[in-house]
Design a protein around this motif. Sequence first.
Motif, short mmCIF file in Angstrom:
data_model
loop_
_atom_site.label_atom_id
_atom_site.label_comp_id
_atom_site.label_asym_id
_atom_site.label_seq_id
_atom_site.Cartn_x
_atom_site.Cartn_y
_atom_site.Cartn_z
N HIS A 82 1.93 2.75 -13.78
CA HIS A 82 2.45 3.66 -14.80
C HIS A 82 3.93 3.94 -14.60
CE1 HIS A 82 2.18 6.37 -18.08
NE2 HIS A 82 2.42 7.47 -17.37
N ALA A 83 4.37 4.05 -13.34
CA ALA A 83 5.79 4.24 -13.09
C ALA A 83 6.61 3.08 -13.64
CB ALA A 83 6.03 4.40 -11.58
N LYS A 84 6.11 1.87 -13.41
CA LYS A 84 6.81 0.70 -13.95
C LYS A 84 6.81 0.74 -15.48
CE LYS A 84 8.59 -2.16 -12.48
NZ LYS A 84 10.04 -2.41 -12.37
N ARG A 85 5.68 1.13 -16.08
CA ARG A 85 5.58 1.21 -17.54
C ARG A 85 6.58 2.21 -18.11
NH1 ARG A 85 2.52 3.51 -21.77
NH2 ARG A 85 1.58 5.09 -20.44
N MET A 86 6.89 3.24 -17.31
CA MET A 86 7.82 4.28 -17.77
C MET A 86 9.27 3.97 -17.40
SD MET A 86 5.96 6.46 -19.40
CE MET A 86 6.90 7.98 -19.46
N GLY A 87 9.53 2.77 -16.87
CA GLY A 87 10.90 2.34 -16.62
C GLY A 87 11.45 2.65 -15.25
N MET A 88 10.61 3.11 -14.32
CA MET A 88 11.06 3.37 -12.96
C MET A 88 11.05 2.07 -12.16
SD MET A 88 8.80 6.84 -12.36
CE MET A 88 9.44 7.26 -10.74
N ARG A 89 11.87 2.00 -11.12
CA ARG A 89 11.74 0.89 -10.18
C ARG A 89 10.64 1.24 -9.19
NH1 ARG A 89 14.86 -3.33 -9.70
NH2 ARG A 89 15.03 -3.39 -7.42
N THR A 90 9.99 0.22 -8.66
CA THR A 90 8.79 0.44 -7.86
C THR A 90 8.79 -0.47 -6.64
OG1 THR A 90 7.64 -1.17 -9.25
CG2 THR A 90 7.35 1.16 -9.82
N GLY A 91 8.11 -0.01 -5.58
CA GLY A 91 8.06 -0.85 -4.39
C GLY A 91 7.06 -0.36 -3.37
N LEU A 92 6.92 -1.15 -2.32
CA LEU A 92 6.05 -0.79 -1.21
C LEU A 92 6.65 -1.29 0.10
CD1 LEU A 92 4.29 -3.57 -0.24
CD2 LEU A 92 3.27 -3.16 -2.47
N ALA A 93 6.36 -0.54 1.17
CA ALA A 93 6.79 -0.91 2.51
C ALA A 93 5.66 -0.55 3.45
CB ALA A 93 8.07 -0.17 2.90
N VAL A 94 5.05 -1.55 4.09
CA VAL A 94 3.85 -1.34 4.90
C VAL A 94 3.94 -2.16 6.18
CG1 VAL A 94 2.49 -0.95 2.80
CG2 VAL A 94 2.52 -3.22 3.83
N THR A 95 3.12 -1.80 7.17
CA THR A 95 3.12 -2.56 8.42
C THR A 95 1.92 -3.51 8.52
OG1 THR A 95 2.03 -0.72 9.58
CG2 THR A 95 4.44 -0.81 9.65
N SER A 96 1.05 -3.50 7.53
CA SER A 96 -0.03 -4.49 7.42
C SER A 96 0.46 -5.65 6.57
CB SER A 96 -1.25 -3.85 6.76
OG SER A 96 -0.94 -3.50 5.41
N GLN A 97 -0.42 -6.60 6.29
CA GLN A 97 -0.14 -7.56 5.23
C GLN A 97 -0.13 -6.80 3.90
OE1 GLN A 97 -2.72 -7.49 7.33
NE2 GLN A 97 -4.56 -8.51 6.51
N ILE A 98 0.76 -7.17 2.99
CA ILE A 98 0.94 -6.39 1.77
C ILE A 98 -0.26 -6.51 0.83
CG2 ILE A 98 3.45 -6.52 1.95
CD1 ILE A 98 3.41 -8.48 -0.40
N VAL A 99 -1.19 -7.42 1.12
CA VAL A 99 -2.41 -7.53 0.32
C VAL A 99 -3.56 -6.76 0.96
CG1 VAL A 99 -1.80 -9.70 -0.80
CG2 VAL A 99 -2.96 -9.75 1.43
N HIS A 100 -3.29 -5.98 2.00
CA HIS A 100 -4.33 -5.17 2.62
C HIS A 100 -4.74 -4.05 1.66
CE1 HIS A 100 -6.34 -3.32 6.22
NE2 HIS A 100 -6.55 -4.60 6.43
#
Length: 452
Positions: free
Chosen positions: A134-152
């Motif tokens: 929804h954030a992306k749909r509303m025009g925000m930039r989005t991301g993730l930062a994790v210490t596992s594999q990003i598909v966890h």
Amino acid sequence: MIKQLIRTSLLSCATFAVLSGCSVTEPVSETANLKSKPSQNVPKNIIMVVADGMGPAYTTAYRNFMDNPSTPEMESVVFDDILVGNASTYPAQVSGYVTDSAAAATALATGVKSYNGAIGVDVDKQPVNSVMYHAKRMGMRTGLAVTSQIVHATPASYIAHNESRKNYNEIAEDFFDIRVNDNFIADVMLGGGTTYFKREDRDILAQFVEAGYEYADSYSDLDAIPVGSNVLGLFAPVALPAVLDEQRKNRLEYLTKNAIKHLENENGFFLLVEASQVDWAGHANDIGSAMAEMHDLALTMTYLREYVEANPDTLVVLTADHSTGGLTIGANGDYRWSPEHLKAMSASVLTIALEMASEENPGEFVASKLGFSLSEEELATLDSVSNQDDETRFNAVKAFLDTKTNTGWTTGGHTGVDVEVFAFGAGYQSFIGQIDNTDIAKKIFQFIEKKE
């Protein structure tokens, strides 16, 4: 679990509906220790931090771990100043009272209860879209930062839809295939998981590069990427190494800083941060790694406090998806906990167990890695298991640390206790009190909807 840990070491939801019926909770009271005051009630930027597996005993243990024994008072830690409430964690009724990471992440990401194992789908296995979507749909930039594999489980639930958390390849494909107005859901993705993105049957990594993403497979490469880029950073075949085995001891803080650097913009951003391996330490009943991973998280939260001081239009929410391991501070009727034995460790218990087999003096090797001297009897005990299999050595070193610290565990799995909720910055009052994990997503949905 040990076999999975060893393998990892060696390799080193329905369309979103506006939730208009869920009103933002008004503040019950001011929190005395809350140092950051929001300048407005609707945040421009939202940072969601999940400490996987971090039940209440972990934050208490970390405070004790960080205590200065030369002073009479117990020094506070970053978590003490930002605590605002608790959240229930139970999954959909079909899975009972104890959640797994997938159902919990789906609840935190979408506001929908689902079954254990579900990634961004409801109990009928229908897609439910996340706050990141929804954030992306509303025009925000989005991301993730994790210490596992990003598909966890946790990061996957913010992007993908799959009936099983185990379908890592299909989840990786969703990262590329699911779009919002022709845009990828995440602009920045940092963590591990090259194995799932660069495959013989489909090179998703190459597809992201062709689509204009900058790619980094080392921290130095990440440093060199121009600010404001779309970034895919995969720094390990599966998960990142345990922080005790990393040269960079603040790896989560580092990844979080780099994600924010690329996400900042006039329309605001949504960032998911996960301290993934608190949970893995809990599953393994490894108190050394548990405290080290908690310290990496604490460094990250300290940085985020400073970021919000400079950017008061930012909201930060921290919670756990569940508690893991049934950690107890003190065991066997002995009213003692001795965390000083954990402070000088220079390698994880897993790495110590793997490497001691090839050492001429294994007991001395273990002592050097733990950072304290051992008695002749303790050295002999460790010497005696050096020629056993990996799992036996791992369990022996782990049990030795439990005895020295007087740490107890009730399970190698999850428990159903409520978890703490921490929040600061713009709109933090909405998270005060006793809430459910789905309420966190519902409140974030409302903030995104009200931004403009």
